[in-house]
Design an enzyme around this catalytic site. Structure first.
Site, PDB file in Angstrom:
ATOM      1  N   LYS A 126       0.857  -1.198   0.000  1.00 22.95           N
ATOM      2  CA  LYS A 126       0.000   0.000   0.000  1.00 22.95           C
ATOM      3  C   LYS A 126       0.888   1.241   0.000  1.00 22.95           C
ATOM      4  O   LYS A 126       1.862   1.299   0.752  1.00 22.95           O
ATOM      5  CB  LYS A 126      -0.899  -0.029   1.245  1.00 22.95           C
ATOM      6  N   SER A 179      -9.896   2.031   2.667  1.00 24.01           N
ATOM      7  CA  SER A 179      -8.961   2.736   1.815  1.00 24.01           C
ATOM      8  C   SER A 179      -7.947   1.835   1.104  1.00 24.01           C
ATOM      9  O   SER A 179      -7.359   2.260   0.115  1.00 24.01           O
ATOM     10  CB  SER A 179      -8.185   3.768   2.639  1.00 24.01           C
ATOM     11  N   SER A 209     -10.352  -0.108   6.863  1.00 19.33           N
ATOM     12  CA  SER A 209      -9.684   0.027   5.564  1.00 19.33           C
ATOM     13  C   SER A 209      -9.001  -1.228   5.041  1.00 19.33           C
ATOM     14  O   SER A 209      -8.563  -1.248   3.899  1.00 19.33           O
ATOM     15  CB  SER A 209      -8.654   1.158   5.623  1.00 19.33           C
TER      16      SER A 209
END
Lengths: 95, 509
Positions: free
Chosen positions: B94, B174, B198
């Site tokens: 990420k 997210s 997330s």
């Protein structure tokens, strides 16, 4: 509590975010929507409840007050938008 | 838009993309037995990225040259029998984890020019375990969002589609790029971060397993901070076992994070098959909401039956402050964000927009660099912390947060784990729920309470919606009892036998 345009401008100033005049009304509506939503906390009785500030189930660790890091000016400055030698530079603050 | 591909693209012709369908456990065994090489495995994933990612946009930065270098080093290790747990396993990272020498944007334009001179602890540990990094995965800007629509580098498309429809769906957020990459078999696993859901919500939306461990289990050092009392790193993968393998490599004490837990890391992988016989599983009455589709309730009940037939004892419980989780979160998280994001001022790193004076430069830099959702949250946070409002909002929220933790503590006196749905819906269309921030926030209604309490929670793919989209169930455990979470999740995974695959996927995987 409802935010008016002046309050939105004041918050934007505190947050150091430039807000154009035409954005103020939209922001006020969105922020009021969120504040209206969180207002449901008013109905919770928290008498005698200690606030919980963190997610960690532990006491803060202490360490010796000694230098453990440093001597890396070049690494720290590597991403500077503007620099002069070993310094970050910003627009002149004092004339 | 501005996808950065560093170095030459991988030589594509002989890419064996069928390898992309393996789990991490299978691939590690295959590598060790030298059935294929780490370079072949990495090439296969790079080829899948090349074929699919111009459409899905799961990556902000792809690093093929670095990945192939790491894979070649992995092959050398494997040849000498010196392989570690993740040697040669290609992962997506990420783009919230700082990676030394590789641009890290947090999906924000304000960090577009930022190349960290240091490595996050979690990614350093993954590298030490031998993992290969394919690139940096897309996300909601500064991890603020539940759809990946707030990314400054364009939205991510969910590889899944509704049956008979080609409407583009969101992957959740997210960690949307991480989830899309793993679901489309462009990566074998990915790192995510979870502040209010997330990892778990995108895992649910993309048919993956994903765990947010206990707060303090993974070091936050080198992860771009959003809400520091909530942020936790964790893995997304296609199986519960793969998540256990990844978390084992990511977790552990780190002196560089003052909230890092000084505890040994258990052998998570061993817990996955431990079973649920005799375990008490709590079913909280409050995890329902108006308008929640009947199929989610049905899936939850199916989960209850599965665990019961595996020998678990089902206990009805109450978590009475559940409905206050989201309002607490939308005070606490923005408050912390407004403080954490004060550092983006155009002085030391990141983008700068010149102004008439210093203050004007700050204001123009932040106005241009932050997207609408980030600005909203900074402003809400600034307001609830400002003089005269602190007690009414922030302090009140912290007190209700204490009540939410107490709910869990009381429940865990009676049960070993809690079973709930992960999200109140399946993946929705791109552009939906964008008109009103609150509608988007409701996605996290079932994931936020565990974040506020700091307890571990995992989403497991448990079935398909009527429209053919994946739905997840959430398992919540006691602080630092990820092992029970893995055991319950492993049992659910076995029973659900989820084998459906997304519409968009690496060829032959």
């Amino acid at each position: 509590m409802s935010l008016d345009a002046a309050t939105v401008r004041r918050i934007a100033k505190l947050a150091r975010i430039r807000v154009e005049e035409e954005e103020v009304a939209v922001l006020a509506a969105e922020l009021n929507g969120i504040l209206g939503y969180v207002a449901q906390l008013d109905e919770v009785d928290v008498t005698g409840v200690e606030p919980l500030s963190g997610g960690a189930q532990m006491a803060m660790r202490l360490r010796d007050d000694v230098v453990t890091d440093g001597e890396m000016a070049e690494k720290i400055l590597a991403n500077a938008p503007e620099r002069s030698g070993d310094f970050f530079t910003v627009p002149k603050v004092v004339e | 838009m501005s996808k950065a591909v560093t170095g030459k693209p991988a030589a594509a012709p002989a890419a064996r993309t069928e390898l992309c369908g393996l789990t991490i456990a299978q691939a590690a065994a295959g590598l060790e037995a030298r059935k294929f090489s780490a370079v072949e495995l990495t090439r296969a994933h790079l080829a899948a990225i090349e074929a699919l990612d111009s459409r899905l946009n799961a990556f902000i930065t792809v690093t093929p040259e670095l990945a192939l270098e790491q894979a070649a080093a992995a092959d050398l290790r494997l040849a000498t029998g010196d392989g570690r747990t993740l040697t040669g396993i290609p992962l997506a990272i990420k783009d919230l984890f700082c990676t030394e020498g590789v641009r890290t944007t947090a999906a924000s334009r304000i960090l577009e020019p930022f190349t960290p001179p240091y490595e996050s602890t979690v990614t350093a540990q993954l590298k030490d375990s031998g993992a290969v990094f394919l690139g940096k995965a897309n996300l909601d800007e500064f991890a603020m969002g539940s759809s990946n629509m707030t990314s400054g580098f364009g939205p991510v498309e969910n590889p899944w589609q509704r049956r008979g429809s080609n409407v583009k769906l969101v992957p959740g957020g997210s960690s949307g790029g991480s989830a899309a990459a793993v679901a489309a078999r462009m990566a074998m696993g990915a790192t995510g971060t979870d502040t209010g859901g997330s990892i778990r919500q995108p895992a649910s939306f993309c048919g993956l397993a994903g765990i947010k461990p206990t707060y303090g289990r993974c070091s936050r050092y080198g992860i771009v901070a959003f809400a520091s009392s909530l942020d936790q790193a964790g893995p997304l993968a296609r199986t519960v076992e793969d998540c256990a393998i990844l978390l084992g490599a990511m977790a552990g004490f780190d002196a560089k994070d003052s909230t890092s837990a000084e505890r040994p890391v258990p052998y998570f992988r061993g817990a996955v098959t431990a079973g649920v016989r005799g375990k008490r599983i709590g079913i909280p009455a409050e995890y329902r909401m108006p308008g929640m589709p009947e199929e989610i309730e049905a899936l939850w009940q199916r989960g209850v039956r599965w665990l019961k037939s595996e020998g678990a004892e089902i206990v009805d419980i109450s978590l009475p402050h559940t409905k206050y989780g989201l309002p607490v979160y939308y005070i606490v998280a923005p408050a912390e964000a407004s403080s954490n994001l004060a550092r983006y001022d155009g002085v030391r790193f990141g983008a700068r927009i010149d102004g008439e004076d210093l203050i004007d430069m700050y204001e123009r830099t932040r106005a241009a660099g932050f997207g609408a959702e980030v600005k909203r949250r900074i402003m809400i946070g600034t307001y609830v912390l400002s003089a005269g409002y602190y007690d009414a909002y922030y302090l009140k929220a912290q007190k209700v947060r204490a009540l939410i933790l107490r709910d869990f503590e009381q429940a865990f006196a009676k049960v070993d784990a809690i079973l709930t749905p992960t999200a109140p819906s399946a993946a929705f269309g791109m552009g939906e729920k964008m008109d009103d921030p609150i509608k988007m926030y409701l996605n996290d209604v079932f994931t936020v309470p565990a974040s506020l309490a700091g307890v571990p929670a995992m989403s497991v793919p448990a079935g398909l919606s009527e429209e053919g989209l994946p739905l997840g169930l959430q398992v919540i455990g006691r602080h630092f009892d990820e092992e029970t979470v893995f055991a319950v999740s492993g049992a659910l995974e076995q029973a659900a036998d989820f084998r459906s695959k997304p519409a968009v996927m690496a060829k032959g995987a």
